[in-house]
Motif scaffolding. Structure first.
Motif, PDB file in Angstrom:
ATOM      1  N   GLY A  62      -2.974  -0.224  -0.992  1.00 57.90           N
ATOM      2  CA  GLY A  62      -1.968  -0.667  -1.952  1.00 57.90           C
ATOM      3  C   GLY A  62      -1.937  -2.172  -2.101  1.00 57.90           C
ATOM      4  N   GLY A 109       1.060   7.659   0.196  1.00 54.63           N
ATOM      5  CA  GLY A 109       1.644   7.128  -1.040  1.00 54.63           C
ATOM      6  C   GLY A 109       2.732   6.110  -0.744  1.00 54.63           C
ATOM      7  N   LEU A 162       2.591   2.318  -1.812  1.00 56.51           N
ATOM      8  CA  LEU A 162       3.608   1.707  -2.661  1.00 56.51           C
ATOM      9  C   LEU A 162       4.119   0.414  -2.033  1.00 56.51           C
ATOM     10  CD1 LEU A 162       5.669   2.065  -5.078  1.00 56.51           C
ATOM     11  CD2 LEU A 162       7.194   3.061  -3.383  1.00 56.51           C
ATOM     12  N   PHE A 192       1.418  -2.169  -2.077  1.00 58.20           N
ATOM     13  CA  PHE A 192       1.288  -2.684  -3.443  1.00 58.20           C
ATOM     14  C   PHE A 192       2.309  -3.789  -3.694  1.00 58.20           C
ATOM     15  CE2 PHE A 192       2.742  -2.361  -7.887  1.00 58.20           C
ATOM     16  CZ  PHE A 192       1.564  -2.638  -8.554  1.00 58.20           C
TER      17      PHE A 192
END
Lengths: 307, 252
Positions: A256, A19, A23, A26
């Motif tokens: 991401g 994650g 992130l 992203f």
């Protein structure tokens, strides 16, 4: 699902790491930055030791920069001559930075030093970028006010020796300013585990006067090598690169980045920049508060020689 | 096996060894793999006697489990120019990376300070100050902080009734090793006490090692750092290139 990191010697949730990587990927896809300035504080937050966070952060930036530079290469947005000059400066800077890092570690001041660097640089860049993009938005709303922009302005930089022609950038300037700029970014890269794109990009536009279309590609080109060099220096000097951690972060980052770059087409550049500025400022304020407020635990324990 | 017990009993001497420990471990190695989430260790044993057990003073057992130890620096932050900076520091020798202590009663009631000092049983006794930097004369605070931080991370564990003693003869202690272990030899020490005095001790080791990819990566990082660094870069390069290619194919 927990995963044991062999170098950091901590066990972390695999999906949390994916994650985090996602992130950062992203944001890097969305804003075109390496995202190193986020990954290092986030890793520290989840309990990865500072040395490992900085060194592994640098390794992760290598991957995202390579991915970015290949995309820029297809758009012919890389000035290799300028990139190489920045790179030579960057190598020198990175070498100095790793020494400073080792010195500060020995003094026991490395966390404060890294935090102060973050507050200072992120704060400065965040404020500048926020101000600049806020003005751009304001200007675009007030239609008609045409901006006068010269190709380049003559300044003290043009009187320095060792002039070189940078064809892609359309510049004929001394190699000294890009060398110095590269060196600064190299130092930062070693100390903060960042690529330094957030410093390099504005500096290339406003200080060196490079055209915007070659800035991102050229900065990414130099970041690959500087962070690569930093990774190796940390691997050799302090053995703090955690390949397992880097791998998980990179996998998350790849996914991401794809989502991020799709999202970015839906927003205007000024809006993107103001969002990035707010993000950068938020990180900087968070770290500043950590330094200013009384910590819950005043003591810290550092293991000198790992058994 | 019997010969060994006999030899041990002889070596301690008949005057002291009216009661001695016979001990065992549920496992003598722990392998740290990528999905390592910790490990349970059971320490068990019995009290061996030549004559009937005396009624007083009461019998107690203490078991410690200790990870590899090394020197640490403990620093204290102070406010300088408005920001919190590390200032005073105390260097400690031989601080264990993991320390669990289980006993059949509260430590201060079953163990005399003299014997704690002599056998270095509790964590406080294991640590010794080697250097003081700056204004850290109150080094007891630094020792306490070391224990506090270790406990908060789950690396220092105290189980006041962690040793189950049955009929003054059989005992067991359960330890749950956390996931963030430092590899090396873990030492299990067992103490048999009567009225605060140690009457017998036993020591065994547990081999805690990284295995598989964890071992290879860790070994390589320390033995061939340059090659390791280059490999890390290659990994990043392949991943970066792969991502870019994937992205291009996806866009088409």
């Amino acid at each position: 699902m927990q995963i044991y990191l062999p170098i950091a010697e901590v066990s972390v949730n695999l999906f949390l790491l994916l994650g985090l990587g996602g992130l950062v990927g992203f944001l890097s896809g969305m804003f075109g930055v390496g995202g190193g300035f986020l990954i290092t504080p986030l890793l520290l937050f989840i309990g990865v030791p500072p040395g490992v966070a900085v060194a592994t952060g640098a390794n992760q930036v290598v991957a995202s920069s390579i991915s970015g530079v290949l995309a820029q290469l297809r758009r012919k947005g890389v000035d290799f001559v300028m990139g190489s000059v920045l790179l030579i400066g960057g190598m020198i800077g990175s070498f100095i930075g790793v020494q400073i890092f080792a010195y500060m570690t020995a003094l026991g001041q490395v966390d404060v030093f890294v935090q102060l660097s973050y507050v200072f640089f992120l704060g400065f860049i965040g404020v500048t970028m926020f101000w600049e993009s806020a003005r751009a938005i304001w200007r675009s709303q007030r239609q008609g006010a045409q901006q006068i922009r010269r190709a380049h302005q003559h300044s003290w930089m043009h009187s320095l020796p060792f002039k070189v022609k940078f064809r892609k950038s359309g510049l004929f300037i001394s190699v000294l300013p890009p060398l110095a700029l590269g060196a600064c970014v190299g130092v930062l890269s070693a100390i903060m585990g960042v690529g330094g794109g957030f410093i390099l990009v504005p500096a290339m536009i406003y200080l060196l006067g490079m055209p915007t279309k070659v800035v991102v590609g050229t900065s990414l080109f130099q970041i690959i090598f500087v962070t690569g060099f930093t990774t190796i220096m940390h691997a050799v000097n302090s053995q703090t690169v955690d390949m397992m951690l880097a791998f998980v972060l990179i996998v998350g980052g790849v996914i991401g980045a794809q989502i991020g770059s799709r999202m970015s087409t839906r927003l205007k550049p000024e809006q993107l920049r103001i969002l990035l500025a707010m993000l950068v400022l938020a990180v900087s304020i968070k770290i500043a508060l950590d330094l200013l407020l009384m910590p819950a635990e005043l003591y810290s324990v550092t293991r000198l020689v790992l058994p | 096996m019997r010969a060994l017990f006999f030899a041990l009993a002889l070596s301690v001497g008949p005057a002291l060894a009216e009661e001695s420990l016979v001990t065992g471990l549920s496992r003598d190695d722990v392998q740290i793999t990528a999905d390592f989430t910790g490990s349970d260790i059971l320490v068990y044993g019995a009290v061996r006697r030549n004559s009937p057990a005396p009624q007083t003073p009461p019998l107690d057992v203490i078991v410690t489990l200790e990870g590899p130890s090394g020197p640490v620096t403990v620093r204290r932050k102070e406010r300088i120019f408005g920001i919190w900076v590390n200032r005073a520091a105390v260097d400690l020798a031989e601080v264990p990376s993991y320390f669990a202590i289980a006993s059949s009663g509260a430590l201060d009631q079953i163990l005399s300070p003299d014997d704690d000092l002599k056998h270095q049983i509790s964590l406080e006794r294991r640590m010794s100050v080697t250097k003081i930097t700056g204004d850290a004369m109150d080094f007891a605070d630094f020792l306490q902080a070391t224990q506090r931080i270790g406990s908060a991370k789950g690396n220092y564990v105290t189980q006041h009734s962690g040793v189950k003693l049955a009929e003054d003869t059989l005992f067991r202690a359960d330890f749950a090793l956390p996931a963030n272990l430092t590899e090396g030899d873990f030492t299990v020490r067992m103490f048999l006490l009567r009225g605060g005095r140690v009457i017998d001790t036993k020591e065994q080791t547990i081999d805690v090692r990284k295995t598989g990819i964890e071992r290879q990566l860790s070994n390589m990082a320390h033995r061939q750092p340059l090659l390791y660094g280059i490999l890390s870069l290659l990994l990043a390069a392949v991943a970066g290139w792969g991502a870019s290619e994937m992205f291009r194919i996806w866009r088409r």
